[in-house]
Enzyme design. Sequence first.
Site, PDB file in Angstrom:
ATOM      1  N   ASP A   9      32.375  34.885  43.571  1.00  0.00           N
ATOM      2  CA  ASP A   9      32.775  34.815  42.176  1.00  0.00           C
ATOM      3  C   ASP A   9      34.038  35.665  42.056  1.00  0.00           C
ATOM      4  O   ASP A   9      34.353  36.451  42.952  1.00  0.00           O
ATOM      5  CB  ASP A   9      31.649  35.349  41.300  1.00  0.00           C
ATOM      6  CG  ASP A   9      31.972  35.285  39.822  1.00  0.00           C
ATOM      7  OD1 ASP A   9      32.614  34.312  39.395  1.00  0.00           O
ATOM      8  OD2 ASP A   9      31.589  36.212  39.097  1.00  0.00           O
ATOM      9  N   ASP A  11      35.596  37.363  38.650  1.00  0.00           N
ATOM     10  CA  ASP A  11      35.541  38.483  37.713  1.00  0.00           C
ATOM     11  C   ASP A  11      34.255  39.284  37.906  1.00  0.00           C
ATOM     12  O   ASP A  11      33.157  38.726  37.916  1.00  0.00           O
ATOM     13  CB  ASP A  11      35.624  37.956  36.281  1.00  0.00           C
ATOM     14  CG  ASP A  11      36.933  37.229  36.025  1.00  0.00           C
ATOM     15  OD1 ASP A  11      37.952  37.904  35.867  1.00  0.00           O
ATOM     16  OD2 ASP A  11      36.929  35.980  36.020  1.00  0.00           O
TER      17      ASP A  11
END
Length: 218
Positions: A9, A11
């Site tokens: 991922d 953020d």
Amino acid sequence: MKCDAVLFDLDGVLVDSATCVERHWRRWAAQHHLDSDKIMRVAHGRPTVETIRLVAPHLPAEAEAARLDASEAVDTDGVVTVEGAAQLLRSLPPDAWAIATSGTRNTALMRLRHTGVPVPSVLITADDVARGKPNPEAYLRTAAKLGVTPGQCVVVEDAPAGIRAAHAGGMRVVALVTTHPQAELGEADVRAARLTDLQILLRGMQLGGRLTVRVTEV
């Protein structure tokens, strides 16, 4: 964990954008007289449009999301690199890692370039999928682009929606306790306090996977 690829991922994992993200959501909430704390409990890890559908079903979600995403895509205030992110990614073969984010492509590229985190050869964003996390589409599409079977992928996430997406796609998950409390990340296979608690080592292909992911658990 032995694997052929690690899917990240963005953020909360490679880039710390929490200050920026919350600023935009709270400003948007105030404009629409909504509870910003309620929004923040579900916003992390989901595409903007799907968060809006959850918290404000009376609003035109696509139009609101387009405006909110556009404002985030040009805002770098408070966006910083996660310690160790660039070094870790540069240590891996380019075809052994990728990023799957719930943000838009413009926002993702802006944050990667602003922080100096390498841009991967495979970057799947909200613009590339019909259904965002917790649906597994983003991670399945990422694995397919790398040419790796889902069962040979390890995902690094920071949000419950992302953990559920990875597991729904048949992948194992390392959760970082960077955005949510540890108690909310219990579905992950293993949890670590920070990205620097991960080691990713190259292996011989004959040993059953070209990478080994070692985690110092929280």
